[in-house]
Design a protein around this motif. Structure first.
Motif, PDB file in Angstrom:
ATOM      1  N   ALA A  21       0.907  -1.127   0.188  1.00  0.00           N
ATOM      2  CA  ALA A  21       0.124  -0.078  -0.186  1.00  0.00           C
ATOM      3  C   ALA A  21       0.657   1.226  -0.088  1.00  0.00           C
ATOM      4  O   ALA A  21       0.468   2.280  -0.580  1.00  0.00           O
ATOM      5  CB  ALA A  21      -0.965  -0.153   1.143  1.00  0.00           C
ATOM      6  N   THR A  22       2.097   1.134   0.611  1.00  0.00           N
ATOM      7  CA  THR A  22       3.063   2.425   0.808  1.00  0.00           C
ATOM      8  C   THR A  22       3.463   2.597  -0.581  1.00  0.00           C
ATOM      9  O   THR A  22       3.622   3.958  -1.075  1.00  0.00           O
ATOM     10  CB  THR A  22       3.956   2.141   1.806  1.00  0.00           C
ATOM     11  OG1 THR A  22       3.533   1.976   2.975  1.00  0.00           O
ATOM     12  CG2 THR A  22       4.796   3.345   1.723  1.00  0.00           C
ATOM     13  N   ALA A  23       3.915   1.541  -1.030  1.00  0.00           N
ATOM     14  CA  ALA A  23       4.332   1.846  -2.697  1.00  0.00           C
ATOM     15  C   ALA A  23       3.466   2.264  -3.409  1.00  0.00           C
ATOM     16  O   ALA A  23       3.785   3.280  -4.573  1.00  0.00           O
ATOM     17  CB  ALA A  23       4.902   0.286  -2.921  1.00  0.00           C
ATOM     18  N   ARG A  24       2.233   1.848  -3.418  1.00  0.00           N
ATOM     19  CA  ARG A  24       0.951   2.219  -4.338  1.00  0.00           C
ATOM     20  C   ARG A  24       0.883   3.831  -4.000  1.00  0.00           C
ATOM     21  O   ARG A  24       0.526   4.451  -4.887  1.00  0.00           O
ATOM     22  CB  ARG A  24      -0.088   1.417  -3.992  1.00  0.00           C
ATOM     23  CG  ARG A  24      -0.107  -0.085  -4.636  1.00  0.00           C
ATOM     24  CD  ARG A  24      -0.126  -0.173  -6.081  1.00  0.00           C
ATOM     25  NE  ARG A  24      -0.293  -1.265  -6.474  1.00  0.00           N
ATOM     26  CZ  ARG A  24       0.499  -2.233  -7.011  1.00  0.00           C
ATOM     27  NH1 ARG A  24       1.681  -1.940  -6.643  1.00  0.00           N
ATOM     28  NH2 ARG A  24       0.196  -3.602  -7.361  1.00  0.00           N
ATOM     29  N   ALA A  25       0.798   4.012  -2.812  1.00  0.00           N
ATOM     30  CA  ALA A  25       0.380   5.422  -2.486  1.00  0.00           C
ATOM     31  C   ALA A  25       1.613   6.455  -3.201  1.00  0.00           C
ATOM     32  O   ALA A  25       1.433   7.549  -3.710  1.00  0.00           O
ATOM     33  CB  ALA A  25       0.548   5.786  -0.931  1.00  0.00           C
ATOM     34  N   LEU A  26       3.012   5.780  -2.984  1.00  0.00           N
ATOM     35  CA  LEU A  26       3.920   6.835  -3.606  1.00  0.00           C
ATOM     36  C   LEU A  26       3.843   6.733  -5.054  1.00  0.00           C
ATOM     37  O   LEU A  26       4.650   7.720  -5.865  1.00  0.00           O
ATOM     38  CB  LEU A  26       5.480   6.103  -3.041  1.00  0.00           C
ATOM     39  CG  LEU A  26       5.702   6.468  -1.692  1.00  0.00           C
ATOM     40  CD1 LEU A  26       6.917   5.815  -1.283  1.00  0.00           C
ATOM     41  CD2 LEU A  26       5.648   7.994  -1.270  1.00  0.00           C
ATOM     42  N   ASP A  27       3.400   5.524  -5.744  1.00  0.00           N
ATOM     43  CA  ASP A  27       3.189   5.545  -7.369  1.00  0.00           C
ATOM     44  C   ASP A  27       2.306   6.880  -7.661  1.00  0.00           C
ATOM     45  O   ASP A  27       2.612   7.586  -8.474  1.00  0.00           O
ATOM     46  CB  ASP A  27       2.475   4.406  -7.693  1.00  0.00           C
ATOM     47  CG  ASP A  27       3.407   3.124  -7.818  1.00  0.00           C
ATOM     48  OD1 ASP A  27       4.723   3.378  -7.579  1.00  0.00           O
ATOM     49  OD2 ASP A  27       2.886   2.071  -7.712  1.00  0.00           O
ATOM     50  N   ALA A  28       1.616   7.403  -6.681  1.00  0.00           N
ATOM     51  CA  ALA A  28       0.397   8.136  -7.194  1.00  0.00           C
ATOM     52  C   ALA A  28       0.889   9.884  -6.577  1.00  0.00           C
ATOM     53  O   ALA A  28       0.637  10.677  -7.422  1.00  0.00           O
ATOM     54  CB  ALA A  28      -1.091   8.024  -6.381  1.00  0.00           C
ATOM     55  N   VAL A  29       1.542   9.846  -5.708  1.00  0.00           N
ATOM     56  CA  VAL A  29       1.930  11.031  -4.958  1.00  0.00           C
ATOM     57  C   VAL A  29       3.344  11.145  -4.734  1.00  0.00           C
ATOM     58  O   VAL A  29       3.689  12.149  -4.101  1.00  0.00           O
ATOM     59  CB  VAL A  29       1.103  11.529  -3.894  1.00  0.00           C
ATOM     60  CG1 VAL A  29      -0.346  11.444  -4.048  1.00  0.00           C
ATOM     61  CG2 VAL A  29       1.353  10.560  -2.728  1.00  0.00           C
ATOM     62  N   GLY A  30       4.164  10.381  -5.174  1.00  0.00           N
ATOM     63  CA  GLY A  30       5.771  10.521  -4.950  1.00  0.00           C
ATOM     64  C   GLY A  30       6.599  11.354  -5.557  1.00  0.00           C
ATOM     65  O   GLY A  30       7.666  11.488  -5.404  1.00  0.00           O
ATOM     66  N   ASP A  31       5.830  11.665  -6.748  1.00  0.00           N
ATOM     67  CA  ASP A  31       6.937  12.627  -7.619  1.00  0.00           C
ATOM     68  C   ASP A  31       6.970  13.637  -7.102  1.00  0.00           C
ATOM     69  O   ASP A  31       6.029  14.516  -6.400  1.00  0.00           O
ATOM     70  CB  ASP A  31       5.650  12.727  -9.145  1.00  0.00           C
ATOM     71  CG  ASP A  31       6.350  11.419  -9.865  1.00  0.00           C
ATOM     72  OD1 ASP A  31       7.129  10.833  -9.594  1.00  0.00           O
ATOM     73  OD2 ASP A  31       5.184  11.427 -10.708  1.00  0.00           O
ATOM     74  N   ARG A  32       8.191  14.552  -7.404  1.00  0.00           N
ATOM     75  CA  ARG A  32       8.459  15.973  -7.085  1.00  0.00           C
ATOM     76  C   ARG A  32       7.079  16.878  -7.252  1.00  0.00           C
ATOM     77  O   ARG A  32       6.752  16.919  -8.425  1.00  0.00           O
ATOM     78  CB  ARG A  32       9.638  16.410  -7.728  1.00  0.00           C
ATOM     79  CG  ARG A  32      10.121  17.987  -6.946  1.00  0.00           C
ATOM     80  CD  ARG A  32      11.582  17.997  -7.564  1.00  0.00           C
ATOM     81  NE  ARG A  32      12.049  19.248  -7.355  1.00  0.00           N
ATOM     82  CZ  ARG A  32      12.521  19.767  -6.243  1.00  0.00           C
ATOM     83  NH1 ARG A  32      12.682  19.039  -5.267  1.00  0.00           N
ATOM     84  NH2 ARG A  32      12.825  21.239  -6.280  1.00  0.00           N
ATOM     85  N   TRP A  33       6.776  17.688  -6.294  1.00  0.00           N
ATOM     86  CA  TRP A  33       5.647  18.694  -6.536  1.00  0.00           C
ATOM     87  C   TRP A  33       4.288  18.154  -6.423  1.00  0.00           C
ATOM     88  O   TRP A  33       3.480  18.950  -5.868  1.00  0.00           O
ATOM     89  CB  TRP A  33       5.909  19.365  -7.871  1.00  0.00           C
ATOM     90  CG  TRP A  33       7.124  20.032  -8.073  1.00  0.00           C
ATOM     91  CD1 TRP A  33       8.239  20.038  -8.709  1.00  0.00           C
ATOM     92  CD2 TRP A  33       7.462  21.533  -7.523  1.00  0.00           C
ATOM     93  NE1 TRP A  33       9.213  20.979  -8.888  1.00  0.00           N
ATOM     94  CE2 TRP A  33       8.573  21.900  -7.944  1.00  0.00           C
ATOM     95  CE3 TRP A  33       6.661  22.489  -6.506  1.00  0.00           C
ATOM     96  CZ2 TRP A  33       9.259  23.014  -7.443  1.00  0.00           C
ATOM     97  CZ3 TRP A  33       7.339  23.500  -6.044  1.00  0.00           C
ATOM     98  CH2 TRP A  33       8.594  23.927  -6.568  1.00  0.00           C
ATOM     99  N   THR A  34       4.012  17.013  -6.554  1.00  0.00           N
ATOM    100  CA  THR A  34       2.535  16.506  -6.454  1.00  0.00           C
ATOM    101  C   THR A  34       2.160  16.958  -4.963  1.00  0.00           C
ATOM    102  O   THR A  34       0.974  17.607  -5.010  1.00  0.00           O
ATOM    103  CB  THR A  34       2.568  15.001  -6.726  1.00  0.00           C
ATOM    104  OG1 THR A  34       3.081  14.522  -7.872  1.00  0.00           O
ATOM    105  CG2 THR A  34       1.024  14.675  -6.629  1.00  0.00           C
ATOM    106  N   LEU A  35       2.830  16.598  -3.923  1.00  0.00           N
ATOM    107  CA  LEU A  35       2.131  16.793  -2.460  1.00  0.00           C
ATOM    108  C   LEU A  35       1.920  18.180  -2.477  1.00  0.00           C
ATOM    109  O   LEU A  35       0.942  18.804  -1.556  1.00  0.00           O
ATOM    110  CB  LEU A  35       2.800  16.026  -1.336  1.00  0.00           C
ATOM    111  CG  LEU A  35       2.628  14.652  -1.410  1.00  0.00           C
ATOM    112  CD1 LEU A  35       3.323  13.994  -0.151  1.00  0.00           C
ATOM    113  CD2 LEU A  35       1.075  14.317  -1.049  1.00  0.00           C
ATOM    114  N   LEU A  36       2.740  19.016  -2.909  1.00  0.00           N
ATOM    115  CA  LEU A  36       2.881  20.546  -2.826  1.00  0.00           C
ATOM    116  C   LEU A  36       1.447  21.198  -3.631  1.00  0.00           C
ATOM    117  O   LEU A  36       0.839  22.302  -3.084  1.00  0.00           O
ATOM    118  CB  LEU A  36       3.992  21.358  -3.083  1.00  0.00           C
ATOM    119  CG  LEU A  36       5.271  20.762  -2.181  1.00  0.00           C
ATOM    120  CD1 LEU A  36       6.152  21.786  -2.388  1.00  0.00           C
ATOM    121  CD2 LEU A  36       4.994  21.273  -0.809  1.00  0.00           C
TER     122      LEU A  36
END
Length: 224
Positions: A21-36
């Motif tokens: 689940a953690t890896a799947r979450a990072l697939d979605a929002v782990g790229d630079r700038w996405t969470l910001l």
């Protein structure tokens, strides 16, 4: 005879390819700038130009790419505002808004790293919303709090007022239930995790204005 050019295939987004689940979450929002970008959209729908203005350092290409990825991933949608606005805005879906506790926790984890503000550090008033929300977690009184800082003004919602809505927003509130004013040092102490809002209220470094139940509840936090 010239060879017919084949249409370009859409690039496949990188994945960790891990059943986790953690890896799947990072697939979605782990790229630079996405969470910001999520941080910005938690305050409500925004035009592309406004997002670019409040994300200093992001290129137009990267911002457009991240927004497209967020649309494809079900985190955000783009819609057209009705006349006379005639502009497109991006806004979070329910799944995108579900990242609020993630960002709040991340802000808490990163607070000790703030240290002194560097000359190159950009700052926006609404970036203090996440540490302030973290400090208000025990507050059950519902309403809208307008927050005044030297950098500007934003507002946030508490209790039932925040359910299913944008939890904070840019600029003054139309009809706030309370107003909270902090000086620069108090806001920075709160963001760094050096003190809670209750301590700031108790020490007079955060001033509460208003006569309603929410204003009373905010003052009461300083007496605990």
């Amino acid at each position: 005879m010239p060879r017919q050019q084949q249409p370009a295939r859409p690039a496949r987004r990188r994945s960790y390819d891990q059943f986790c689940a953690t890896a799947r979450a990072l697939d979605a929002v782990g790229d630079r700038w996405t969470l910001l970008i999520v941080r910005e959209l938690l305050a409500g729908p925004r035009r592309y130009t406004d997002l670019h203005a409040d994300l200093p350092g992001v290129s137009t290409d990267v911002l457009a790419s991240r927004l497209k990825d967020m649309e494809q991933g079900g985190l955000a949608v783009r819609r057209r505002l009705p006349p006379p606005a005639a502009a497109s805005v991006y806004e979070l879906t329910a799944r995108g808004r579900g990242l609020l506790p993630v960002l709040t926790a991340l802000a808490g984890w990163g607070a000790p790293a703030l240290g002194e503000r560097r000359p190159t550090d950009a700052l926006r008033a609404h970036w203090f919303a996440l540490p302030l929300l973290r400090s208000l977690e025990g507050l059950t009184e519902a309403g809208v709090v307008e927050v005044g800082l030297p950098e500007g003004t934003f507002h946030l919602r508490t209790g039932e007022e925040a359910e299913g809505r944008d939890v904070y927003g840019y600029g003054p509130a139309e009809d706030p239930d309370a107003r909270l004013v902090l000086d620069e040092d108090a806001a920075l102490d709160l963001a760094r995790g050096g003190c809670a809002l209750a301590e700031l209220v108790r020490g007079g470094r955060a001033r509460v204005h208003g006569e309603g139940a929410l204003a009373a509840a905010l003052r009461e936090t300083g007496r605990e």
